[in-house]
Design an enzyme around this catalytic site. Structure first.
Site, mmCIF file in Angstrom:
data_model
loop_
_atom_site.group_PDB
_atom_site.id
_atom_site.type_symbol
_atom_site.label_atom_id
_atom_site.label_comp_id
_atom_site.label_asym_id
_atom_site.label_seq_id
_atom_site.Cartn_x
_atom_site.Cartn_y
_atom_site.Cartn_z
ATOM 1 N N LYS A 131 -12.029 -13.046 8.943
ATOM 2 C CA LYS A 131 -11.362 -11.792 8.564
ATOM 3 C C LYS A 131 -11.063 -11.815 7.063
ATOM 4 C CE LYS A 131 -6.973 -13.909 9.677
ATOM 5 N NZ LYS A 131 -6.051 -14.248 10.751
ATOM 6 N N ARG A 158 4.775 -10.669 18.008
ATOM 7 C CA ARG A 158 4.110 -9.658 17.181
ATOM 8 C C ARG A 158 3.292 -8.703 18.035
ATOM 9 N NH1 ARG A 158 0.234 -11.762 12.386
ATOM 10 N NH2 ARG A 158 -1.079 -12.306 14.166
ATOM 11 N N TYR A 193 3.193 -6.944 -23.841
ATOM 12 C CA TYR A 193 4.212 -6.024 -23.311
ATOM 13 C C TYR A 193 5.582 -6.676 -23.243
ATOM 14 C CZ TYR A 193 0.532 -2.796 -21.759
ATOM 15 O OH TYR A 193 -0.511 -1.917 -21.711
ATOM 16 N N MET A 245 -3.141 -5.558 -17.200
ATOM 17 C CA MET A 245 -4.122 -5.174 -16.178
ATOM 18 C C MET A 245 -5.423 -5.965 -16.320
ATOM 19 S SD MET A 245 -5.370 -1.352 -15.143
ATOM 20 C CE MET A 245 -3.721 -0.740 -14.875
#
Ligand SMILES: *Cc1c(COP(=O)(O)O)cnc(C)c1O
Length: 374
Positions: free
Chosen positions: A35, A133, A266, A314
């Site tokens: 997965k 769950r 930043y 970013m």
């Protein structure tokens, strides 16, 4: 995706981990959990490797992933383990995937779709043996089995459950879950006349819970080279050890000299205290190198650790190479993995990120260009 950023996946490491786990699992088969794009390692590449190595089955979260495995020619059983919904059942039957059913709600649609195809749908029951769950509670098991048995288009092939705390060695919770699962397995065996199969253990169950292997073990993190309890698990394990399969690297795009007292990036989160050489890396939170790593992580250049300085943005990250005279544009930078004698593990990065290795691997692997090596 900057051309310098690259995630390498080592075939040799994956095969080594598979064989090591196979030894630990003894006669139990291995279900490779692929997965989330094999925890970022590439679902199809990993599936082909594990299939060749003798995997017993694959585990995915949803039907779409299972269909992609079939499209790629994977013939082994594929278990759809999380979030089976009525809309998926046609695809599950058409691709010969195994649905894991948490309650009776899905059964009428599953039966109807099986009937329309002239099939008997084989399914596994998901038991809530303490995970809290998903799944049927042990009290509700007999009723669920009766619904399945009363329908000629459904067949129960077995049952699974999941450990909530198997990453903790000698956990009393795991002992309780194992006992609950054994009890329910006895009930199911008595109710069904056909043979059925059981699986409970994830990596922690294999490594830290005696007697939890049953017919199959569902392994994720251990196949990718990490211990479910991180550095502590690695430190406590007897050799041979699992081998991390992922390496994440980039290259310096620029080296700048700045005076003492310069605020970097930043918010000027880092201010130089000395004349400094700062290397610029073309990687940032968009590549999974999360902002939380600002002023905290280290990377490897020329086989040595250097610190990340200032805010990760970013697409850019700054590292302080003042003490690394030779560092220059074009040099390789390792964010995860080995360089020379040094190594930065996903466990170490996870600690900086205040998470677990799983999350770092998924992020880096899914957001960057990946190549198989070795
Ligand atoms: C992901 C998953 C696993 C594998 O867990 P690891 O800790 O990575 O070995 C096993 N079983 C289920 C149901 C899962 O969802």
């Amino acid at each position: 995706m900057h051309p310098f950023n690259r995630v390498e996946i080592s075939r040799q490491a994956l095969i080594h981990n598979f064989r090591l786990c196979q030894q630990l699992a003894g006669n139990s088969g291995i279900m490779a959990m692929v997965k989330a794009d094999a925890y970022g390692h590439g679902m199809l590449d990993c599936a082909h490797l594990f299939a060749e190595a003798g995997v017993a089955a694959f585990g995915v979260a949803d039907a779409t992933e299972g269909a992609a495995l079939r499209e790629a020619g994977i013939k082994a059983p594929v278990f759809v383990l999380a979030g089976v919904v009525p809309q998926d059942l046609g695809l599950i039957l058409d691709r010969g995937l195994t649905p894991v059913v948490p309650d009776a709600a899905l059964l009428p649609v599953l039966a109807e779709q099986a009937k329309a195809r002239g099939l008997v749908a084989g399914l596994f029951i998901k038991l809530d043996a303490g995970m809290g769950r998903q799944g049927v509670l042990p009290d509700g098991l007999a009723d669920l089995v009766r619904v399945i048995q009363d329908c000629p288009y459904l067949r129960c092939d077995g049952m699974m459950a999941h450990f909530p705390m198997s990453d903790v060695r000698d956990s009393s919770n795991s002992a309780q879950v194992l006992a609950a699962f054994r009890g329910a397995a006895d009930v199911l065996t008595r109710l069904l006349r056909s043979p059925c199969r059981f699986h409970l253990a994830n990596s922690g169950g294999l490594l830290y819970v005696a007697g939890a292997c049953f017919d199959m073990v569902r392994l994720g993190i251990s196949l990718y080279g990490y211990y479910p309890d991180g550095e502590a698990g690695r430190a406590g394990a007897a050799p041979p050890l699992l081998r991390p399969a992922m390496r994440f690297s980039t290259r310096i795009i620029q080296v700048r000299c700045v005076p003492a007292g310069t605020g970097l990036g930043y918010n000027h989160l880092f201010v130089t205290s000395r004349p400094s050489r700062i290397a610029v890396l073309p990687v940032g939170y968009a590549d999974g190198y999360l902002r939380v790593l600002s002023n905290r992580a280290e990377v490897l250049i020329h086989g040595r650790r250097v610190p990340v300085v200032g805010r990760i943005s970013m697409n850019l990250t700054l590292v302080d190479v003042t003490d690394l005279d030779a560092a220059q544009a074009g040099d390789e930078v390792v964010l995860l993995g080995c360089q020379g004698k040094e190594e930065i593990s996903a466990d170490e990065i996870a600690a900086w990120m205040e998470t677990i290795s799983y999350e770092a691997l998924c992020l880096f692997g899914k957001l960057n260009r990946r190549v198989l090596v070795d």
